[in-house]
Design an enzyme around this catalytic site. Sequence first.
Site, PDB file in Angstrom:
ATOM      1  N   GLY A 101       0.820  -1.209   0.000  1.00 37.80           N
ATOM      2  CA  GLY A 101       0.000   0.000   0.000  1.00 37.80           C
ATOM      3  C   GLY A 101       0.851   1.254   0.000  1.00 37.80           C
ATOM      4  O   GLY A 101       0.530   2.243  -0.663  1.00 37.80           O
ATOM      5  N   ASP A 326       0.870  -0.269  12.953  1.00 33.11           N
ATOM      6  CA  ASP A 326       1.172  -1.617  12.453  1.00 33.11           C
ATOM      7  C   ASP A 326       1.414  -2.624  13.573  1.00 33.11           C
ATOM      8  O   ASP A 326       1.642  -3.809  13.317  1.00 33.11           O
ATOM      9  CB  ASP A 326       2.409  -1.568  11.540  1.00 33.11           C
ATOM     10  CG  ASP A 326       2.120  -0.818  10.251  1.00 33.11           C
ATOM     11  OD1 ASP A 326       0.947  -0.790   9.819  1.00 33.11           O
ATOM     12  OD2 ASP A 326       3.071  -0.247   9.670  1.00 33.11           O
TER      13      ASP A 326
END
Length: 446
Positions: A101, A326
């Site tokens: 991404g 994350d």
Amino acid sequence: MLHPPPPGPLHAPPAGPLSGRIAVPGDKSISHRALMFGALAVGETRITGLLEGEDVLATAAAMRALGAEVIQDAPGTWRVAGRGIGGLTEPADVLDMGNSGTAARLLCGILATHPFFSVLTGDSSLRRRPMRRVTDPLAATGAVFAARAGGRLPLAVTGTGAALPLEYRVPVPSAQVKSALLLAGLNARGITRIEEPEATRDHTENMLRHFGAEVSVEPAGAGRVIALAGQPELRAADIVVPGDPSSAAFPLVAALLVAGSSVTVTGVGLNPLRTGLLDCLREMGAELTIGTPRVAGGESVGDLTARAGALRAIDVPPGRAPSMIDEYPILAVACAAATGVSRLRGLKELRVKESDRLAGTAALLAAGGVRAEVEGDDLIVHGLGGAPPGGGIVATHMDHRLAMSGLVLGLASRGGVTVDDAGFIDTSFPGFVALMNQLGAALAAP
Ligand code: S3P
């Protein structure tokens, strides 16, 4: 080939004490940016410590396809001969960004203000992810995007050679969106002004300065306003990539959870906008120390040591999410072994990561015998105050971080955990299995 065939399942049996001193691969965010900035600068940029994971290799291939010379001299040591701002050239073929991404979104920014046609695609995970968060604001530069329904990849972009600078408030805290807009602003006439509602990782701003651009950052409520003067002369600059704190998280949490362990990860990036996980683990009672704090390549770096010990539950406020976006799957694994019920709040953005990581993390814990629920945008983890039962199979959904989190859960469990597909670990952490086994784990095909 950016989509390696899955090597299939991997099993993590319960581990004995983990110990040793290791270095993890380079920071993924900084590695992508180093290649992109190198390609946009005039002169030769030398990069050391580059992450050679699939995601970053996709960026290297794309910058090559756009006319920059990108050469690997030795493992981790790369050279980029840049084309200067606005100097990239039309690629002859579709640009395949694999699972990444960051690569796809940042590239949209660069392509928006280069006057040629290109097409971006990616693997089936990336083709499901939202891109309108970048293409909608980028269209105001004069670039024209065409994409699949919902703005999904593959998408085509016809960039503009006479870009207008953007003034935009990013609606979600996202370093990828902020960075895409700033990269577009490099080739716009005038000042690009981006407001973010909460401060997110600032590697783009740091690197812009490092390459000679004029950037100002002002606080604005809980967030910031970043202003970039367009069309600077970016001069090649050497880059030292620190170890990725998001990768270091896995061996460190494994060490906290497996009784008797002590593990040091050297040279880890400690940019304050990336250290939310360390704050959480300390609040949970973790024994985590930072040795030899220093600055390398403009980023704070240190050697992190984790020692096993009891952890208590935590309530993580939503405002901490950008500094550890994350790290929620691995934090949830730590919460599974802690005493008490943890609540991880405001995790909406996890639904649009490499997989729906909110659902995936809850399912991962369930597979390891841990009670977990999703309530709205919060994840609730019922800690067991010790080793979880394990025994199940974790579905990884093409998501490297779910795979590594599942394996750490297995190491800390009583019955072991199998992940259905460990292949995507290479997108961010090549060598993960060997490093964990060097510390004393016994990860192997089931
Ligand atoms: C990244 C930003 C984050 C993060 C991703 C890397 C970056 O994404 O999840 O792994 O390098 O800018 P968002 O900005 O979409 O939250």
